[in-house]
Write a protein that holds these residues in place. Structure first.
Motif, PDB file in Angstrom:
ATOM      1  N   GLU A  18       0.831  -1.214   0.000  1.00 49.06           N
ATOM      2  CA  GLU A  18       0.000   0.000   0.000  1.00 49.06           C
ATOM      3  C   GLU A  18       0.867   1.266   0.000  1.00 49.06           C
ATOM      4  O   GLU A  18       0.540   2.259  -0.663  1.00 49.06           O
ATOM      5  CB  GLU A  18      -0.912  -0.008   1.233  1.00 49.06           C
ATOM      6  N   ILE A  19       1.974   1.228   0.734  1.00 45.94           N
ATOM      7  CA  ILE A  19       2.885   2.374   0.746  1.00 45.94           C
ATOM      8  C   ILE A  19       3.401   2.660  -0.658  1.00 45.94           C
ATOM      9  O   ILE A  19       3.397   3.812  -1.121  1.00 45.94           O
ATOM     10  CB  ILE A  19       4.056   2.107   1.715  1.00 45.94           C
ATOM     11  N   ILE A  20       3.819   1.618  -1.351  1.00 40.72           N
ATOM     12  CA  ILE A  20       4.349   1.781  -2.710  1.00 40.72           C
ATOM     13  C   ILE A  20       3.253   2.284  -3.656  1.00 40.72           C
ATOM     14  O   ILE A  20       3.500   3.144  -4.515  1.00 40.72           O
ATOM     15  CB  ILE A  20       4.943   0.452  -3.217  1.00 40.72           C
ATOM     16  N   PRO A  50       5.644   7.853 -10.148  1.00 41.34           N
ATOM     17  CA  PRO A  50       5.712   6.462 -10.644  1.00 41.34           C
ATOM     18  C   PRO A  50       7.016   5.759 -10.265  1.00 41.34           C
ATOM     19  O   PRO A  50       8.102   6.354 -10.308  1.00 41.34           O
ATOM     20  CB  PRO A  50       5.588   6.644 -12.159  1.00 41.34           C
ATOM     21  N   LEU A  51       6.875   4.486  -9.866  1.00 40.63           N
ATOM     22  CA  LEU A  51       7.991   3.689  -9.363  1.00 40.63           C
ATOM     23  C   LEU A  51       8.182   2.420 -10.172  1.00 40.63           C
ATOM     24  O   LEU A  51       7.222   1.898 -10.756  1.00 40.63           O
ATOM     25  CB  LEU A  51       7.735   3.307  -7.901  1.00 40.63           C
ATOM     26  N   SER A  72      12.903  -3.995   0.164  1.00 41.65           N
ATOM     27  CA  SER A  72      12.542  -4.124  -1.250  1.00 41.65           C
ATOM     28  C   SER A  72      12.685  -2.737  -1.858  1.00 41.65           C
ATOM     29  O   SER A  72      12.085  -1.776  -1.373  1.00 41.65           O
ATOM     30  CB  SER A  72      11.100  -4.628  -1.401  1.00 41.65           C
ATOM     31  N   ARG A  73      13.476  -2.624  -2.917  1.00 43.53           N
ATOM     32  CA  ARG A  73      13.848  -1.317  -3.454  1.00 43.53           C
ATOM     33  C   ARG A  73      13.060  -0.969  -4.716  1.00 43.53           C
ATOM     34  O   ARG A  73      12.743  -1.836  -5.532  1.00 43.53           O
ATOM     35  CB  ARG A  73      15.352  -1.279  -3.758  1.00 43.53           C
ATOM     36  N   TYR A  74      12.794   0.319  -4.843  1.00 40.35           N
ATOM     37  CA  TYR A  74      12.108   0.855  -6.025  1.00 40.35           C
ATOM     38  C   TYR A  74      12.797   2.155  -6.424  1.00 40.35           C
ATOM     39  O   TYR A  74      13.262   2.904  -5.567  1.00 40.35           O
ATOM     40  CB  TYR A  74      10.629   1.140  -5.724  1.00 40.35           C
ATOM     41  N   GLY A  80      13.968   8.964 -12.750  1.00 42.33           N
ATOM     42  CA  GLY A  80      15.367   9.054 -12.352  1.00 42.33           C
ATOM     43  C   GLY A  80      15.606   9.850 -11.087  1.00 42.33           C
ATOM     44  O   GLY A  80      16.749  10.153 -10.746  1.00 42.33           O
ATOM     45  N   GLY A  81      14.547  10.156 -10.353  1.00 45.78           N
ATOM     46  CA  GLY A  81      14.671  11.002  -9.165  1.00 45.78           C
ATOM     47  C   GLY A  81      15.046  10.274  -7.896  1.00 45.78           C
ATOM     48  O   GLY A  81      14.618  10.664  -6.812  1.00 45.78           O
ATOM     49  N   GLY A  82      15.852   9.218  -7.998  1.00 45.04           N
ATOM     50  CA  GLY A  82      16.308   8.523  -6.796  1.00 45.04           C
ATOM     51  C   GLY A  82      15.536   7.245  -6.529  1.00 45.04           C
ATOM     52  O   GLY A  82      14.875   6.698  -7.423  1.00 45.04           O
ATOM     53  N   GLU A  83      15.596   6.761  -5.292  1.00 42.05           N
ATOM     54  CA  GLU A  83      14.941   5.500  -4.946  1.00 42.05           C
ATOM     55  C   GLU A  83      14.338   5.554  -3.553  1.00 42.05           C
ATOM     56  O   GLU A  83      14.683   6.404  -2.735  1.00 42.05           O
ATOM     57  CB  GLU A  83      15.931   4.333  -5.042  1.00 42.05           C
TER      58      GLU A  83
END
Length: 338
Positions: free
Chosen positions: A216-218, A226-227, A240-242, A247-250
């Motif tokens: 839900e957070i994602i 958008p991720l 878990s990385r997104y 291109g604005g980071g992760e």
């Protein structure tokens, strides 16, 4: 001290989390609620805590088993005086590749340069909301958001990059500020990690309906920015990385309640008084202080650590659905070091 060791699920020992104190200058409701840990609460006397030399000795022994990464936690680790001396001792140990700290950030402006000079490699700062009213409610009215932002700025000025921000998402408490925090971190080059509200300890009034699932957070952040998913940096990475599609980071999510990651856990935890715990949700630890203060040789200490790790079968988060409702004693978060 011998070759690398594995537990009953073939997980190696790679990470050591060291809680250097049970004290904290915050009273966060999910960890040390003020009505329990008030001004008359008796914290651990200094004589009961391991000295820096004792901690460094244990790190050296565990490095012989393959420990490479050290994280200093608490409580709030920066309330332990002259912590940079411990960092310096650990940095001198062969095999240790990474030393990090998790802090609420308030004391960083005074401490961060000495820690950097001593060999600290990474800084993670806890910040649960940018809304000052929400933040003060969550930390027991102990600090303002700006004090943490000043700590972040001090860490950046000292050359730490990238800095990670940890945020515990709690439904009905701070979840309405999730997107604002994501925007701030995105705009300031910070890596945000949301952590699901966990059933650690016995005193934080944990309820499953207060958990905001990582999914839900994602979805909430992704609706605004958008991720897309990113591969893990290494085996056993807890987040878990997104990355942002533009291109604005992760960002990352630590889904210890809804998507457990026990199968790749390589962490051992050391408490301020010298007990080791093989799981954040462990029922009891194993004392090492008696050996340290009883003139035991390194090999005797190594044998006890080896025995504990080789017998380890912990996977609480994967089986918690059958355990959560049971009356099951657990160590408190501030004591074991998150």
């Amino acid at each position: 001290m011998g070759p690398n060791i594995t537990d009953t699920l073939q997980r190696p020992l790679r990470d050591l989390r060291i809680s250097v104190t049970d004290r904290c200058n915050f009273r966060c409701r999910y960890c040390m609620p003020a009505e329990i840990y008030g001004e008359h609460y008796r914290f651990m006397p200094k004589a009961e805590m391991l000295s820096f030399e004792e901690i460094a000795r244990l790190v050296r022994i565990m490095a012989g088993f393959g420990v490479e990464k050290i994280r200093l936690t608490g409580g709030e680790p920066l309330v332990r005086q002259q912590l940079e001396k411990l960092v310096e001792q650990i940095a001198a140990i062969d095999g240790i590749k990474d030393i990090a700290i998790t802090t609420n950030g308030v004391l960083l402006p005074q401490k961060v340069q000495a820690l950097k000079d001593a060999g600290l490699k990474r800084v993670t700062i806890s910040l649960d909301s940018l809304d000052n009213d929400v933040f003060r409610r969550m930390n027991g009215e102990r600090a303002d958001v700006q004090q943490v932002l000043d700590g972040i700025a001090a860490a950046q000025a000292a050359g730490f990059a990238p800095i990670k921000i940890n945020s515990v998402a709690q439904r009905g408490v701070n979840d309405h500020t999730i997107v604002d925090l994501a925007r701030y971190c995105r705009d300031n080059g910070l890596i945000l990690r949301f952590i699901e509200y966990m059933d650690v300890g016995t005193l934080n009034g944990w309820k499953l309906d207060q958990v905001v699932p990582a999914r839900e957070i994602i979805e909430r952040i992704g609706a605004k920015f958008p991720l897309e998913p990113v591969e893990p940096n290494y085996r056993g990475e807890v987040a878990s990385r997104y990355r942002y599609a533009d291109g604005g980071g992760e960002i990352g999510v630590i889904a210890s309640v809804t998507q457990p990651f026990c199968g790749t856990c390589t962490r051992l935890r050391l408490t301020p008084e010298g007990s080791i715990y093989t799981c954040l949700f462990a029922v009891k630890g194993t004392d090492l202080r008696d050996l340290l203060r009883g003139d035991a040789p390194d090999e005797a200490i190594a044998d006890r650590i080896r025995g504990v790790w080789q017998a380890r079968g912990d996977r609480y988060s994967e089986i918690r659905s059958s355990l959560t409702d049971l009356e099951r004693p657990k160590v408190e978060m501030y004591h074991i070091g998150g």
